[in-house]
Design a protein around this motif. Structure first.
Motif, mmCIF file in Angstrom:
data_model
loop_
_atom_site.group_PDB
_atom_site.id
_atom_site.type_symbol
_atom_site.label_atom_id
_atom_site.label_comp_id
_atom_site.label_asym_id
_atom_site.label_seq_id
_atom_site.Cartn_x
_atom_site.Cartn_y
_atom_site.Cartn_z
ATOM 1 N N UNK A 1 138.552 12.611 78.619
ATOM 2 C CA UNK A 1 138.275 12.139 77.716
ATOM 3 C C UNK A 1 138.538 12.103 76.524
ATOM 4 N N UNK A 2 138.192 13.830 75.694
ATOM 5 C CA UNK A 2 139.047 14.211 74.863
ATOM 6 C C UNK A 2 137.492 15.814 74.591
ATOM 7 N N UNK A 3 136.586 15.534 75.725
ATOM 8 C CA UNK A 3 135.055 17.282 75.430
ATOM 9 C C UNK A 3 135.752 18.674 74.997
ATOM 10 N N UNK A 4 135.461 19.372 74.494
ATOM 11 C CA UNK A 4 135.361 20.355 74.493
ATOM 12 C C UNK A 4 134.994 21.770 74.684
ATOM 13 N N UNK A 5 134.046 21.037 75.396
ATOM 14 C CA UNK A 5 132.652 21.569 75.113
ATOM 15 C C UNK A 5 131.924 21.772 77.324
ATOM 16 N N UNK A 6 131.308 22.328 77.936
ATOM 17 C CA UNK A 6 130.547 22.033 78.917
ATOM 18 C C UNK A 6 128.803 22.139 78.550
ATOM 19 N N UNK A 7 129.050 22.988 77.099
ATOM 20 C CA UNK A 7 127.739 22.667 77.245
ATOM 21 C C UNK A 7 127.050 24.104 77.204
ATOM 22 N N UNK A 8 125.395 24.045 77.369
ATOM 23 C CA UNK A 8 125.382 26.136 78.443
ATOM 24 C C UNK A 8 124.486 25.234 79.877
ATOM 25 N N UNK A 9 125.391 26.300 80.562
ATOM 26 C CA UNK A 9 125.190 27.450 81.831
ATOM 27 C C UNK A 9 124.917 27.388 81.854
ATOM 28 N N UNK A 10 123.393 27.833 83.594
ATOM 29 C CA UNK A 10 122.351 29.024 83.353
ATOM 30 C C UNK A 10 122.824 29.974 84.717
ATOM 31 N N UNK A 11 123.489 31.431 84.858
ATOM 32 C CA UNK A 11 123.331 32.074 86.097
ATOM 33 C C UNK A 11 121.641 31.731 86.235
ATOM 34 N N UNK A 12 120.258 31.439 85.715
ATOM 35 C CA UNK A 12 119.168 32.205 86.720
ATOM 36 C C UNK A 12 118.884 30.981 86.447
ATOM 37 N N UNK A 13 118.627 29.898 85.292
ATOM 38 C CA UNK A 13 117.551 28.768 85.892
ATOM 39 C C UNK A 13 118.033 27.615 86.281
ATOM 40 N N UNK A 14 117.069 26.585 86.529
ATOM 41 C CA UNK A 14 117.717 25.132 86.745
ATOM 42 C C UNK A 14 117.800 24.257 85.375
ATOM 43 N N UNK A 15 118.366 23.121 85.702
ATOM 44 C CA UNK A 15 118.621 22.370 84.531
ATOM 45 C C UNK A 15 116.544 21.743 84.350
ATOM 46 N N UNK A 16 115.623 21.924 83.817
ATOM 47 C CA UNK A 16 114.619 21.936 84.048
ATOM 48 C C UNK A 16 114.171 20.310 83.184
ATOM 49 N N UNK A 17 115.804 19.666 82.536
ATOM 50 C CA UNK A 17 115.179 18.266 82.210
ATOM 51 C C UNK A 17 115.805 17.560 83.275
ATOM 52 N N UNK A 18 117.045 17.931 84.089
ATOM 53 C CA UNK A 18 117.592 17.567 85.101
ATOM 54 C C UNK A 18 117.762 18.269 86.722
ATOM 55 N N UNK A 19 116.750 18.285 87.303
ATOM 56 C CA UNK A 19 116.568 19.307 88.365
ATOM 57 C C UNK A 19 117.347 19.476 89.688
ATOM 58 N N UNK A 20 117.440 18.027 89.910
ATOM 59 C CA UNK A 20 117.923 17.347 90.509
ATOM 60 C C UNK A 20 119.411 17.489 90.594
ATOM 61 N N UNK A 21 119.904 18.482 89.249
ATOM 62 C CA UNK A 21 121.896 18.075 89.261
ATOM 63 C C UNK A 21 121.869 19.606 88.876
#
Length: 818
Positions: free
Chosen positions: A307-327
């Protein structure tokens, strides 16, 4: 043609949301995605980026009550409202150990205005607001760990943004939606004053006015209509068109969560998500970074990329996604594999995107620039290894492995690289954009560009590798110029970095020339600082002295700066002075003092030195006088790829006119003792990939114009030289008895490489060593034999100058630059 017309219509500055919706309403989703992907590829090529980050939830209290959010919650018994500084640092340090470069601070909006506990804790810590505490936390993380803070603090006033700019590399606030309707009773933002669209847009505009690289985007599927989505995107686009500060637009898909009021609301369909992503790409400038969080679209990453994106954003090897902890975050290895399966390459970026890192003086506070420059290459992407020119450390294994892959295995050029390299092989002049593209080559493209250059080398020079036995004679290190890269010359005490000021005698110059001749040298290379007492007569005397002591010695001497200044002090033209130098014994000129032939860069590096046009004019005059010269580039400091391209083209164009350059010599910036680096105003030299590419691209750009590409062993060491020999290089330069300039800057690869060492290195590469003269002729047998078993060098003698205290050296009025 239809695609182009649609793209042009969508980019009209006066387009309304309803017009945009009408224009795409009859376009199928596959066609919309195809156009978006094509537009993405034109600007970003095969790169899909991500940031390796650590997620620091400074507080999860918030005065808003968004009906879909599980990040924010009321105070919990026994739980502090804020992380302590020690807790923040513990998270940050864990991130640094895991290779993170970004510290993402996320927090609720102004919780002290809703919760007494937050107000009390702030008071006890000595802070007036959450934003003030955030500033301190970011400052400490940056100071203690070197991670670059990215801050998502919610609504801010100009003073807040300005204060946080001093401690953060970038900031952000999700617009989510520009629809005020969503704030009405029953809407997802009802009861959330900080989600009022005009207030959020005002914060984004203030960030633009203050030159803050900014993140924003939409949260889709929370009740907005397609028309409202487009209105939201156009609101962001209008601000970016005005200020250019929105570095990425995130399209985040709503996911219903238990224990929220919207737990039963439907998530947006995949088609809605893809449609919004594609339309976002089509509405914004081609180089905009469009992002979709990978953890919110598991199993369909290939569709998101399409669909045309060029970035996956921030990916953490240490901490969860606190906004979407289920993902949970996908592992970087899996993300790389999924990206590669779509024909793309996953690359790491910083919290500030490359375009903004390249223009750091505008977009970054001065207090952060030193750290930023230490992390990036010439294009604003992260340095991924510790190698730097002059240091005794091994080149990165990845690039070495690529260069050394079996020559029988294919090195396939992809995309635009194929056409650019074919054009270079034909001898045609590449343009600036094409050369910049070559410098962007990574991975397999890097290998293929180097292989293509080496094929040209073989066709021009065969398998012979040449070198010259020479001696450097730097007759004075006293200079009244203030070149910010130079650790050799002596001027202000604060910038006297190595040794004492000296000015050697004519007898010592003659003695060194004689000793060099006895050791098999055929050339003396002579350059020095611009001593305030020197005139053109001094340079003539130096030539005559060398010829008096060693009549057959080749004199390779005097940069265009010295020639320019020498002529000026004598009140004669450059052409006339060059004729006098030639009559006195000068044979060829070193092409130094070029640094970067672009006045934007020279204004930072050497503002009082000759400018680009003057350097070229001196070289053209030398060539007219029958004096040939080398051509150099000193790169990897404050320059960018476009500056490198301009430099190469200016050299090529002059060579087309005069034919006077004998070789091209890339000189990577050695940073360790350079004043500009010690002041925190430059990078620490080019990356290894960039160094190898400079040699390879030099071969491609100068094909049919300059036959010899030389590499600098004193800056690269033996392993670096070996790599460049596999990327188009056919010459190792001089043995350099008494090399001092690079060593003054901190290079650690010695002061001489004897002929036997040169030849051992060359033969180890299955090449044929050839000792040469300065002009690439054959060396007499007696010279060659003398060079193989030279006597030891005797200690050099320097005469201390009157300026022994290292104080300011006055600039003679007669020498002021015009």
């Amino acid at each position: 043609m239809v695609d182009r017309m649609l793209l042009e219509s969508l980019r009209r500055s006066d387009i309304s949301a309803s017009e945009a919706l009408s224009l795409v309403s009859d376009v199928s989703l596959p066609d919309l995605m195809r156009m978006a992907a094509s537009k993405r590829d034109e600007a970003h090529g095969r790169k899909i980026s991500y940031s390796r980050k650590v997620f620091i939830p400074l507080t999860q209290l918030c005065r808003d009550v968004c009906h879909y959010c599980t990040f924010a919650h009321p105070p919990k018994k026994g739980q502090c409202a804020y992380l302590t500084i020690d807790e923040v640092l513990a998270i940050a340090r864990a991130g640094r150990e895991a290779g993170c470069k970004e510290a993402l601070f996320t927090l609720g909006d102004k919780p002290e205005l809703r919760y007494r506990q937050a107000e009390r804790e702030l008071h006890e810590m000595g802070f007036a607001s959450t934003l003030a505490y955030l500033q301190e936390a970011a400052r400490v993380v940056f100071r203690e760990t070197g991670l670059l803070p990215h801050l998502n603090p919610g609504l801010m006033e100009a003073d807040d943004i300005a204060a946080l700019r001093k401690v953060s590399i970038s900031q952000g606030i999700m617009l989510e939606s520009a629809s005020a309707r969503l704030c009405e009773p029953g809407g997802p933002h009802f009861g959330s004053p900080d989600k009022e669209p005009t207030s959020r847009l005002r914060t984004i505009e203030l960030a633009g006015q203050l030159s803050v690289p900014f993140t924003s985007g939409l949260l889709i599927g929370i009740g907005e209509t397609p028309l409202e989505r487009i209105s939201s995107l156009l609101a962001l686009r209008n601000l970016d068109d005005r200020y250019g500060h929105i570095q990425e637009v995130i399209i985040q898909n709503f996911r219903p969560k238990p224990e929220t009021r919207m737990r039963d609301a439907p998530a947006p369909t995949m088609e809605e998500h893809l449609w919004t992503l594609a339309l976002t790409r089509l509405l914004f400038r081609p180089d905009m970074n469009i992002q979709a969080p990978p953890n919110l679209s598991p199993g369909v990453l290939h569709m998101i990329l399409a669909a045309g994106i060029n970035d996956w954003g921030g990916v953490s090897p240490v901490t969860p996604d606190h906004v979407n902890p289920e993902a949970p975050w996908p592992h970087v290895t899996r993300l790389s594999e999924a990206t590669a399966e779509c024909g793309k390459t996953l690359v790491e970026r910083l919290a500030v995107y490359p375009a903004y890192a390249r223009q750091y003086a505008r977009w970054t506070d001065a207090s952060l620039q030193k750290n930023l420059l230490g992390l990036v290459d010439g294009n604003g992407w992260p340095r991924l290894d510790e190698w730097c020119p002059g240091a005794r450390c091994d080149p990165p294994a990845g690039e070495l492995a690529m260069l050394r892959e079996d020559a029988s295995s294919p090195a396939v050029l992809t995309g635009n690289f194929r056409g650019i390299v074919a054009k270079a092989h034909s001898g045609a002049r590449l343009d600036e954009a094409e050369i910049v593209s070559l410098f962007e080559a990574e991975g397999r493209d890097f290998r293929a560009v180097c292989r293509a250059a080496d094929e040209l080398r073989r066709s021009v020079s065969g398998d012979s590798v040449s070198y010259v036995v020479n001696r450097n004679i730097n007759y004075t290190n006293i200079c009244y110029f203030r070149c910010q890269f130079c650790a050799f010359s002596k001027g202000k005490l604060a910038e006297n970095l190595r040794g004492r000021p000296y000015d050697i005698s004519m007898d010592e110059i003659g003695r060194r020339a004689c000793e060099a001749w006895e050791r098999g040298a055929t050339e003396v290379c002579m350059q020095g600082g611009i001593h305030p007492a020197y005139t053109g007569a001094k340079y003539l005397e130096i030539c005559r002295t060398v010829k008096q002591f060693t009549p057959e010695m080749h004199i390779h001497a005097f940069s265009p700066l010295e020639v320019f200044q020498g002529a000026k002090t004598l009140g004669i033209s450059v052409d006339e002075f060059l004729r006098e130098l030639k009559d006195a014994g000068l044979s060829t000129l070193p092409g130094t003092a070029a640094e970067i032939l672009d006045d934007e860069v020279r204004g930072i590096l050497c503002p009082d030195k000759i400018n680009t046009a003057q350097w070229l004019q001196v070289m053209a005059a030398a060539h007219r006088a029958g004096l040939r010269s080398t051509a150099t580039i000193m790169f990897g400091h404050v320059d960018r790829y476009e500056h490198w391209a301009k430099h190469l083209l200016r050299i090529r164009d002059l060579q087309t006119e005069t034919g006077g350059f004998t070789e091209f010599v890339p000189l990577p910036f050695v940073h360790m003792e350079a004043p500009i680096y010690l002041k925190g105003r430059s990078r620490k030299g080019p990356t290894f990939r960039e160094v190898v590419l400079m040699h390879a691209i030099g071969r491609l750009v100068f094909h049919s114009k300059i036959s010899n590409i030389q590499t600098s062993w004193v800056k690269l060491g033996e392993k670096g030289v070996r790599a460049c020999l596999e990327a188009g290089v056919n010459d190792l330069g001089g043995t350099l008895m008494d090399e001092t300039i690079s060593r003054s800057a901190g290079a650690q690869h010695g002061h001489e490489m004897a002929p036997k060492q040169m030849e051992e290195l060359i033969r180890a590469m299955a090449r044929l060593p050839r000792q040469r003269t300065t002009l690439y002729g054959e060396v007499a047998d007696d010279r060659y034999l003398a060079s193989l078993n030279p006597p030891p060098l005797t200690p050099i003698v320097t005469g201390l100058d009157d300026h022994r205290d290292g104080g300011d050296i006055p600039r003679p009025r007669a020498l002021e630059m015009t």
